[in-house]
Design an enzyme around this catalytic site. Structure first.
Site, PDB file in Angstrom:
ATOM      1  CD  GLU A  77      83.044  10.216  -8.772  1.00  0.00           C
ATOM      2  OE1 GLU A  77      84.118  10.691  -8.556  1.00  0.00           O
ATOM      3  OE2 GLU A  77      82.512  10.263  -9.886  1.00  0.00           O
ATOM      4  N   PRO A 283      86.309   7.208 -25.744  1.00  0.00           N
ATOM      5  CG  PRO A 283      86.558   8.987 -27.315  1.00  0.00           C
ATOM      6  CD  PRO A 283      86.145   7.558 -27.047  1.00  0.00           C
ATOM      7  NE  ARG A 284      85.729   8.885 -16.864  1.00  0.00           N
ATOM      8  CZ  ARG A 284      85.342   8.055 -15.886  1.00  0.00           C
ATOM      9  NH1 ARG A 284      85.186   6.928 -16.232  1.00  0.00           N
ATOM     10  NH2 ARG A 284      85.095   8.312 -14.729  1.00  0.00           N
ATOM     11  N   GLY A 325      77.033   5.615 -21.953  1.00  0.00           N
ATOM     12  CA  GLY A 325      76.432   4.514 -21.494  1.00  0.00           C
ATOM     13  C   GLY A 325      76.378   3.300 -22.190  1.00  0.00           C
ATOM     14  CG  ASN A 350      85.237   0.444 -12.082  1.00  0.00           C
ATOM     15  OD1 ASN A 350      85.932  -0.358 -11.540  1.00  0.00           O
ATOM     16  ND2 ASN A 350      83.938   0.493 -11.936  1.00  0.00           N
ATOM     17  CD  GLU A 353      83.118   0.819 -15.981  1.00  0.00           C
ATOM     18  OE1 GLU A 353      82.117   1.283 -15.614  1.00  0.00           O
ATOM     19  OE2 GLU A 353      83.907   1.026 -16.577  1.00  0.00           O
TER      20      GLU A 353
END
Length: 437
Positions: A77, A283-284, A325, A350, A353
């Site tokens: 978000e 990894p998320r 990041g 997403n 990207e």
């Protein structure tokens, strides 16, 4: 909102009782939430003590009042809202912007993108007194909620304070709509107090209508993520010197368990045919970095953690990207991208990207978070839906065996971005309609 409009959405006694009951349940759950947050602090080694105070409404005030207050749940978000925030910073340089998140990763992403250009804190618990304390400190001219996180007391207090609430890049899946209908006595009054909803897709628009939102409060803007992805800096210098690697690179981004295992199984198959293949796993959630490192160690696969090295040593074919990041840095050197949360039951992250870098994209069958985006990508031939390690290996081998097919899928991904841009301008226009009166 005029007096007549406010009277028309005034909650009934039963509506208020439902909200009070919700508040009571939330109050009882707060100790458990604090315990969980403390556990995350210990596991991540981060000091979020200031965040605990913020969650009770004791938040830092912005430099100036009468600015914008954005709420973004987490990383996705924040990234989606970033292009809107950047546009407002340029258009209104003297107006303050405050961004709230609910996760540490979201907080870190705000700092990475904006530094001290925005005021930031954790969103308080959704109890009336905490939300009122926050709003009195910030005194915003508009509350902008990104995508889907609709808190009853936050929206109620904004309504009481006559602060317009606008949901931008609004998402409302059919699954969520069914759940909200089950708690209609709580959700319907909340919906009526919202000033406007900028829907990210036709299905989201239709689902908001089915829940009772008036069409004059709805605008189909399409998905801001198309504009955001198109604005990604294409001049990224590289990652782990893989831009100099003479061979293919598979980047698995935003992964969850068991996706890392599936990627590694696929890689084991691919290494028999493409021995120069390098694999980057991202990894998320940062709390899983050590878990994935342990998985690689257990499988006896040599790997490098990006946080401790700037290049790959000979004989090492796997990078564990354990820094926040840097996903786009990895995509910038990729040949093929896998987007996580799609084999795992997370709805898919997403896909735009990697599309921004004109890459062929692989995802599992669970893409319900962004069905329109994925539909466009599949339709154009940019996205291949896979099921498991074997189908990942088969799809990758198809692309790696044909440079023409690989480039064709990548170009198709870029074309999807070009064809669907424009949501940012529509969203800014909607915001201006409530803040320039």
């Amino acid at each position: 909102m005029s007096a007549d409009q406010r009277d028309s959405v005034k909650p009934t006694l039963i509506d208020e009782l439902c909200r009070y009951l919700y508040s009571l349940v939330l109050l009882l759950l707060i100790p458990l939430v604090l315990f969980k947050l403390a556990g995350k602090k210990n596991s991540q080694g981060a000091d979020n003590s200031h965040g605990r105070f913020e969650r009770f409404g004791m938040v830092p005030a912005p430099r100036q009042k009468n600015g914008y207050l954005f709420h973004c749940v987490s990383v996705g978000e924040v990234v989606a809202a970033s292009c809107v925030i950047k546009q407002l910073l340029v258009a209104e340089p003297n107006t303050s912007i405050t961004v709230t998140t609910t996760t540490a990763t979201g907080s870190a992403r705000v700092r990475d993108i904006f530094g001290d250009k925005v005021n930031h804190f954790y969103l308080p618990f959704d109890l009336p007194i905490f939300m009122l304390l926050m709003l009195r400190r910030v005194q915003p001219k508009a509350m902008l909620i990104t995508e889907v996180e609709l808190w009853p007391n936050l929206i109620h207090i904004c309504w009481k304070q006559n602060i317009p609430v606008i949901v931008i890049n609004a998402r409302m899946t059919s699954r969520s709509a069914v759940r909200y209908k089950k708690i209609g006595k709580l959700f319907k009054p909340l919906l009526l107090k919202i000033s406007h909803v900028c829907a990210q897709g036709q299905d989201d628009y239709r689902n908001y209508l089915s829940l009772g939102l008036s069409s004059n409060k709805l605008t189909l803007t399409n998905n801001i993520k198309f504009d955001q992805a198109a604005s990604v800096n294409q001049n990224i210098k590289g990652f782990m010197k893989l831009e100099q690697h003479d061979g293919p690179v598979l980047v698995a981004g935003s992964t969850h368990a068991p996706e890392e295992s599936q990627i590694l199984e696929a890689a084991a198959i691919l290494w028999n045919v493409h021995p120069n293949l390098k694999v980057v796993i991202v990894p998320r959630h940062p709390e899983r970095f050590d878990e994935v490192a342990e998985l690689l160690t257990t499988k006896k696969i040599p790997f490098t953690r990006s946080s401790v090295g700037t290049t790959l040593h000979a004989g090492v074919s796997v990078v564990l990207l354990d820094e926040m990041g840097k996903l786009n840095d990895a995509y910038s050197v990729a040949t093929i991208a896998f987007v996580g949360g799609s084999i795992a039951q997370k709805g898919g992250h997403n896909a735009l990207e990697p599309a921004a870098f004109s890459l062929p994209i692989l995802m599992g069958p669970n893409v319900y978070n962004n069905p329109v985006i994925c539909h466009y990508l599949v339709e154009r031939g940019a996205l291949t839906i896979i099921q498991d390690a074997v189908s990942i290996a088969e799809a990758c081998n198809t692309f790696l065996s044909s440079d023409q097919l690989c480039k064709k899928a990548g170009r198709a991904a870029g074309l999807v971005l070009e064809e669907n841009s424009g949501a940012l301008d529509k969203t800014i226009e909607c915001i201006a309609g409530f803040t320039e009166r």
